[in-house]
Design an enzyme around this catalytic site. Structure first.
Site, PDB file in Angstrom:
ATOM      1  N   CYS A  91     -12.505 -16.968   7.489  1.00 16.32           N
ATOM      2  CA  CYS A  91     -12.913 -15.563   7.465  1.00 16.32           C
ATOM      3  C   CYS A  91     -12.866 -14.990   8.884  1.00 16.32           C
ATOM      4  O   CYS A  91     -11.802 -14.981   9.495  1.00 16.32           O
ATOM      5  CB  CYS A  91     -14.272 -15.393   6.803  1.00 16.32           C
ATOM      6  SG  CYS A  91     -14.598 -13.668   6.318  1.00 16.32           S
ATOM      7  N   HIS A 200     -12.677 -17.423   1.690  1.00 19.75           N
ATOM      8  CA  HIS A 200     -13.693 -18.460   1.856  1.00 19.75           C
ATOM      9  C   HIS A 200     -13.391 -19.645   0.947  1.00 19.75           C
ATOM     10  O   HIS A 200     -13.682 -19.592  -0.256  1.00 19.75           O
ATOM     11  CB  HIS A 200     -15.074 -17.902   1.501  1.00 19.75           C
ATOM     12  CG  HIS A 200     -15.632 -16.970   2.509  1.00 19.75           C
ATOM     13  ND1 HIS A 200     -16.403 -17.391   3.575  1.00 19.75           N
ATOM     14  CD2 HIS A 200     -15.534 -15.620   2.617  1.00 19.75           C
ATOM     15  CE1 HIS A 200     -16.762 -16.334   4.292  1.00 19.75           C
ATOM     16  NE2 HIS A 200     -16.238 -15.250   3.743  1.00 19.75           N
ATOM     17  N   GLU A 202     -15.014 -22.355   0.755  1.00 19.68           N
ATOM     18  CA  GLU A 202     -16.293 -22.893   0.284  1.00 19.68           C
ATOM     19  C   GLU A 202     -16.875 -22.087  -0.878  1.00 19.68           C
ATOM     20  O   GLU A 202     -17.817 -22.536  -1.537  1.00 19.68           O
ATOM     21  CB  GLU A 202     -17.299 -22.980   1.431  1.00 19.68           C
ATOM     22  CG  GLU A 202     -17.953 -21.675   1.853  1.00 19.68           C
ATOM     23  CD  GLU A 202     -17.101 -20.799   2.753  1.00 19.68           C
ATOM     24  OE1 GLU A 202     -17.651 -19.842   3.321  1.00 19.68           O
ATOM     25  OE2 GLU A 202     -15.885 -21.070   2.887  1.00 19.68           O
TER      26      GLU A 202
END
Length: 220
Positions: A91, A200, A202
């Site tokens: 990001c 992202h 994650e």
């Protein structure tokens, strides 16, 4: 008999750089689940010596750069890359790898690992938030097995235009792009030991987990 655990593969050691940006625990947990031993720290020696360094980032470009400078992050990143040691930016952690960012008319110098300017997206709907596909270049190791998947984005700024010029002696970065509205922006880059994603991993479910495993596989 051999000692317990003898012959077991060592888990790669990853440092998630703690410079005061973002929900770092989610990144730590995701990388741990992907198979690495993870330390969250701002310690320069640990960040330099780890098998992999993950640079997260959310919020304003200028604030992230201020936080990085406070822990001498640009120096750590530069030294690792000079030695061919892997770094992954996520990001705003990707955005700061470019030469500069412009927010509200204010220009901030970045880490300058790549030329290019981070600026506000011109799409009809900003921020760009939610799931989107990516246009993966041929030969991508980052997206091996997941080129057709969707990933989770949440951002208002990005690299909208990036013309790559090489001298013919070095391999050009592999650039992944994404379309939001009528606009295209850089959503990932693979450049030797330096990888980065605008989305992202994650927060991107199974596809994001697979991407992190692809990165960790380069650390062994």
């Amino acid at each position: 008999m051999s000692p317990a655990g003898a012959g077991a593969a060592r888990r790669p050691r990853v440092v998630v750089l703690d410079y005061g940006s973002g929900n770092l625990r989610s990144a730590v947990r995701a990388v741990e689940r992907a198979g690495a031993e993870v330390t969250l720290t701002a310690d320069r020696a640990a960040a330099q010596e780890a098998d992999g360094l993950l640079v997260p980032g959310v919020g304003a470009y200028a604030a992230c750069m201020a936080g990085l400078h406070a822990v001498r992050g640009p120096e750590v990143i530069g030294r690792r890359l000079a030695g061919g040691r892997p770094v992954l930016g996520i990001c705003v952690g990707m955005q700061v790898l470019f030469a500069r960012g412009v927010e509200h008319g204010v220009e901030t110098a970045g880490c300058d690992e790549w030329p290019g300017t981070v600026e506000r997206l011109h799409a009809p709907v900003v921020p760009h938030m939610g799931w989107n596909t990516v246009e993966v270049p041929e030969g991508s190791q980052m997206f091996a097995g997941i080129a057709d998947e969707r990933f989770y984005f949440v951002h208002s700024y990005g690299v909208r235009s990036w013309e790559l010029v090489t001298d013919g002696r070095t391999r050009a970065p592999l650039v992944t792009r994404t379309i939001h509205g009528d606009e295209q922006f850089v959503s990932a880059v693979e450049n030797g030991p330096l990888w980065a994603t605008q989305f992202h991993p994650e927060k991107s479910g199974d596809a994001g987990a697979a991407l992190l495993r692809n990165w960790i596989a380069t650390l062994r």
